[in-house]
Design an enzyme around this catalytic site. Structure first.
Site, PDB file in Angstrom:
ATOM      1  N   HIS A  29      46.375  89.026  -9.398  1.00 15.32           N
ATOM      2  CA  HIS A  29      44.847  89.813 -10.013  1.00 15.32           C
ATOM      3  C   HIS A  29      44.258  91.001  -8.949  1.00 15.32           C
ATOM      4  CE1 HIS A  29      45.758  85.235 -10.743  1.00 15.32           C
ATOM      5  NE2 HIS A  29      44.916  85.519 -11.426  1.00 15.32           N
ATOM      6  N   GLY A 116      42.156  78.357  -4.571  1.00 17.39           N
ATOM      7  CA  GLY A 116      42.834  78.390  -6.262  1.00 17.39           C
ATOM      8  C   GLY A 116      42.341  77.959  -7.378  1.00 17.39           C
ATOM      9  N   PRO A 117      42.065  76.114  -7.428  1.00 19.47           N
ATOM     10  CA  PRO A 117      41.513  75.619  -8.138  1.00 19.47           C
ATOM     11  C   PRO A 117      40.058  76.065  -8.084  1.00 19.47           C
ATOM     12  CG  PRO A 117      43.469  74.365  -6.493  1.00 19.47           C
ATOM     13  CD  PRO A 117      43.317  75.371  -6.653  1.00 19.47           C
ATOM     14  N   LEU A 118      39.336  77.384  -8.867  1.00 16.58           N
ATOM     15  CA  LEU A 118      38.021  76.771  -9.060  1.00 16.58           C
ATOM     16  C   LEU A 118      36.752  76.075  -8.882  1.00 16.58           C
ATOM     17  CD1 LEU A 118      38.324  79.746 -11.915  1.00 16.58           C
ATOM     18  CD2 LEU A 118      37.931  80.107  -8.950  1.00 16.58           C
ATOM     19  N   ILE A 186      32.926  88.774 -16.570  1.00 13.15           N
ATOM     20  CA  ILE A 186      34.293  88.576 -16.923  1.00 13.15           C
ATOM     21  C   ILE A 186      35.101  87.266 -16.040  1.00 13.15           C
ATOM     22  CG2 ILE A 186      37.096  90.507 -17.167  1.00 13.15           C
ATOM     23  CD1 ILE A 186      34.292  91.643 -18.777  1.00 13.15           C
ATOM     24  N   ARG A 351      38.000  44.605   0.622  1.00  9.71           N
ATOM     25  CA  ARG A 351      37.002  45.357   0.652  1.00  9.71           C
ATOM     26  C   ARG A 351      35.923  44.932   1.679  1.00  9.71           C
ATOM     27  NH1 ARG A 351      31.918  44.709  -3.428  1.00  9.71           N
ATOM     28  NH2 ARG A 351      31.759  42.255  -3.872  1.00  9.71           N
ATOM     29  N   PHE A 433      37.527  55.601 -10.466  1.00 12.39           N
ATOM     30  CA  PHE A 433      37.358  57.021  -9.926  1.00 12.39           C
ATOM     31  C   PHE A 433      37.627  57.692  -9.669  1.00 12.39           C
ATOM     32  CE2 PHE A 433      33.080  54.537 -11.198  1.00 12.39           C
ATOM     33  CZ  PHE A 433      33.394  53.845 -12.575  1.00 12.39           C
ATOM     34  N   HIS A 457      37.302  47.912  -5.688  1.00 14.31           N
ATOM     35  CA  HIS A 457      37.661  47.337  -6.201  1.00 14.31           C
ATOM     36  C   HIS A 457      39.273  47.591  -7.241  1.00 14.31           C
ATOM     37  CE1 HIS A 457      33.415  47.014  -5.942  1.00 14.31           C
ATOM     38  NE2 HIS A 457      33.061  46.445  -7.061  1.00 14.31           N
ATOM     39  N   HIS A 469      36.276  50.334 -16.054  1.00 11.87           N
ATOM     40  CA  HIS A 469      35.729  49.954 -14.689  1.00 11.87           C
ATOM     41  C   HIS A 469      37.566  49.020 -13.349  1.00 11.87           C
ATOM     42  CE1 HIS A 469      31.907  51.423 -15.146  1.00 11.87           C
ATOM     43  NE2 HIS A 469      31.610  51.110 -14.002  1.00 11.87           N
ATOM     44  N   ARG A 516      37.380  43.690  -4.550  1.00 13.18           N
ATOM     45  CA  ARG A 516      36.900  43.260  -4.782  1.00 13.18           C
ATOM     46  C   ARG A 516      36.756  41.894  -4.304  1.00 13.18           C
ATOM     47  NH1 ARG A 516      33.288  41.112 -10.233  1.00 13.18           N
ATOM     48  NH2 ARG A 516      31.513  41.084  -9.688  1.00 13.18           N
TER      49      ARG A 516
END
Length: 661
Positions: A29, A116-118, A186, A351, A433, A457, A469, A516
């Site tokens: 680049h 690299g991963p923006l 750009i 937990r 998540f 969980h 979930h 949980r």
């Protein structure tokens, strides 16, 4: 353009190196580095505090190239410093070189973060700046006093991870964080106007940042902006540089085609002529440009030597400081922990076991920092938060990072904290998540960062919250990431062991998966081997009393207790129960140990885990039995779901009997 003025000449030399390296590699680049070159050069030449002899000096300024595709710009600057050489540039993007396509911190001296991963570079910069602020109040501003600089592109700004992290940086008042935004308008597929109408000045001002705008090619404006940014101590600063992609090229200024493809030989030759460089010479690095760039080096080395002397004197004169210093720089492998006495009569969720460990670590590991993605009570981080205090502009001694609902920024910020050094970072959310956070976890593994990614969980036992979930594929999805330890302990004892293993890693991050629902305790009187054997990732928990085992049941987490119950109900089958809290640790054991735990002679094999079943056939064979969950869940009490999905001792017994009658 005055091509003979020393600073402009040096910038033009950098642009020549960028063009030649990308052309030789036939990949890379060039446009972005030529756009950002003026800002990066002024920073490195006149402001960046570093040790030219040692890129790992502790009190150095950090520079993160969030726009990792502009790697040749950074490599050229590192060559001017002396950390790289011309041969490294000629080997750009080649196998085994120190100049890979995107910067990798473990491969190249002077590279602070793998990017690299923006967007993630900016987020890691936020983590570094937070670490600097925390360490400055613990070790003293006379010992820790440096800035964090980030160079970001239009693409970085379009990634939500950058904006989530920027919001936290403003909220935390990270005044020593300075971000250069190369706004050349750009990107790879064309002008940014096709995809973005954001006013980033207004946006970052709303994030509580100071925002400056400059001509990104005017060195005087860049200098003044950096001075103003360094004078602003209460807010992070965004310097928006209005630039032109491929600045200085003969005929391609502003052309989006220069973003991701080398320039043609004719364009390079014409551009070198325009820039005052020898048209027919490649990888031109004149000594006068090197000498001019290094004019500050004697001053920098004197400053570094004075700092080192001061630290040694302070350690000798102040025992408290010496102890604090050692706590923050000691290798992880030197850590040891003590835990409170077990109550084997009470069931407890893993937990909660994690929460107990975390509370014990408040005093045992004073450089432990972290928090939850707005799930403090659920993740069991509330006491840590309330005891250690919430980090912020009014409480830099706080150790709890209130990340809010920002899982991906949380993971990337933790990576930045680990890259900075001196602190141990953890972040907690629900296992389902982890998908939001996944690329940051992957970047932890790539960069060999011992970050603790905590997930509670961990299965359908979440219950009433339903399929959105309830993680099904997530444990195995995380196990697919190389260099990541995925830990799913069965009880309090295994939870403590896994925490110890995670906290004593030097180069491997950990994903800790906790339940949980409450689980029985593996009583040390009944299972005395657990505390030590669990460190090997998988171990024999139960063997038949009368003779050698003829069947294996392998289980993790809450399903270990299910396996034990089933084994009791099938005494004639002579079942061995193997607990496997961390398959990655088990796979690192000797073949002799693995064969001892899972004897090849035993063909009757069963695996049990409340998640996807397919990968378990590696351990039970294609003709084995797996009790897993290969569909999404339902909203209902956990007990009802366990019966529906067959996670009961009776159902496990029935499928074993059906297969191995």
């Amino acid at each position: 353009m005055n091509t003979t003025e020393p600073n402009q000449h040096a910038v033009n030399v950098i642009k020549g190196l960028v063009m030649d390296a990308t052309r030789k590699a036939n990949s890379g680049h060039p446009g972005g580095p030529m756009s950002s070159a003026d800002m990066a050069y002024v920073l490195f030449h006149e402001f960046l505090r570093h040790d030219p002899r040692d890129p790992a000096w502790f009190n150095r300024d950090r520079f993160v190239l969030s726009a990792g595709h502009e790697s040749m710009l950074l490599y050229s600057l590192l060559t001017l410093i002396g950390h790289l050489n011309i041969q490294d540039l000629q080997d750009f993007r080649q196998l085994g070189s120190r100049t890979p396509g995107h910067p990798e911190e473990h491969m190249t001296p002077g590279v602070e973060a793998t990017t690299g991963p923006l967007g993630q570079g900016l987020a890691m910069g936020v983590g570094m700046a937070a670490a600097e602020r925390m360490l400055a109040v613990r070790l003293g501003a006379d010992v820790v006093d440096h800035s964090t600089y980030v160079l970001a592109s239009d693409g970085d700004m379009q990634e939500p991870v950058a904006l989530g992290a920027a919001s936290l940086a403003g909220h935390w008042g990270l005044g020593k964080l300075i971000v250069f935004y190369d706004s050349n308008q750009i990107q790879l597929s064309g002008p940014t106007s096709r995809t973005d109408c954001t006013d980033y000045r207004k946006l970052f001002e709303a994030f509580c940042w100071d925002v400056l705008e400059v001509d990104g090619h005017d060195h005087d404006q860049i200098r003044e902006a950096i001075r103003r940014a360094k004078a602003e101590t209460a807010r992070p600063t965004l310097i928006i540089g209005r630039t032109v992609i491929a600045k200085g090229t003969a005929s391609m200024e502003g052309d989006f085609e220069t973003h991701g493809a080398p320039l043609s030989p004719d364009e390079i030759k014409a551009t070198k002529g325009k820039l005052g460089l020898p048209e027919d010479e490649t990888f031109y690095l004149p000594q006068d440009a090197v000498n001019h760039f290094r004019a500050r080096f004697p001053e920098l080395t004197r400053e570094v030597d004075a700092w080192k002397g001061h630290v040694q004197e302070k350690k000798a004169a102040d025992m408290t400081f010496a102890q604090t210093w050692d706590q923050h720089v000691a290798p992880p492998s030197h850590r040891s922990f003590t835990w409170p006495e077990l109550d084997v009569t009470k069931k407890v969720s893993t937990r909660k076991a994690f929460g107990q460990c975390l509370n014990e670590l408040i005093t045992q590991l004073p450089n432990l920092v972290g928090g939850s993605a707005d799930l403090d009570p659920s993740n069991q981080t509330t006491k840590f938060r309330d005891t250690t205090g919430i980090f912020g502009p009014d409480n830099p001694m706080g150790r709890n990072l209130s990340f809010g609902v920002r899982e991906f920024p949380m993971g990337a910020i933790l990576n930045g904290i680990a890259l900075h050094g001196g602190l141990v970072g953890f972040g907690a959310t629900f296992l389902v998540f982890s998908d939001y956070q996944r690329n940051a976890v992957r970047m932890s593994a790539i960069q060999n960062l011992p970050v603790l990614h905590v997930y509670t969980h961990d299965s359908f036992y979440v219950g009433e919250d339903g399929p959105t979930h309830q993680p099904v594929e997530h444990a195995w999805s995380l196990r697919l990431i190389p260099n990541l330890l995925v830990m799913r302990p069965a009880d309090v004892v295994e939870s403590r062991v896994m925490m110890e293993v995670a906290l004593t890693q030097d180069k491997r991050p950990s994903a800790l998966l906790f339940t949980r629902q409450d689980l029985p305790v593996l009583n040390p009187e009944t299972f005395p081997q657990t505390a030590e054997a669990a460190r090997r990732g998988a171990y024999v928990l139960h063997d038949p009393a009368d003779g050698a085992p003829e069947m294996l049941i392998i289980a993790t987490g809450s399903e270990v207790h299910l396996a034990l119950e089933a084994a009791k109900m099938l005494p004639d089958q002579k079942i061995r129960v193997v607990s496997a809290p961390c398959l990655e640790l088990f796979e690192k054991q000797t073949q002799a140990y693995k064969d001892e735990v899972l004897p090849p002679r035993i063909q009757k094999r069963v695996a049990v885990e409340a998640g996807r079943s397919d990968p378990w056939y590696k351990y039970v064979g294609l003709d084995g039995v797996v009790l897993g969950l290969d569909h999404f869940g339902d909203s209902a009490p956990a007990g009802a779901l366990a019966k529906k999905y067959g996670f009961t001792p009776e159902h496990l017994v029935s499928i074993i009997q059906a297969k191995y009658a």
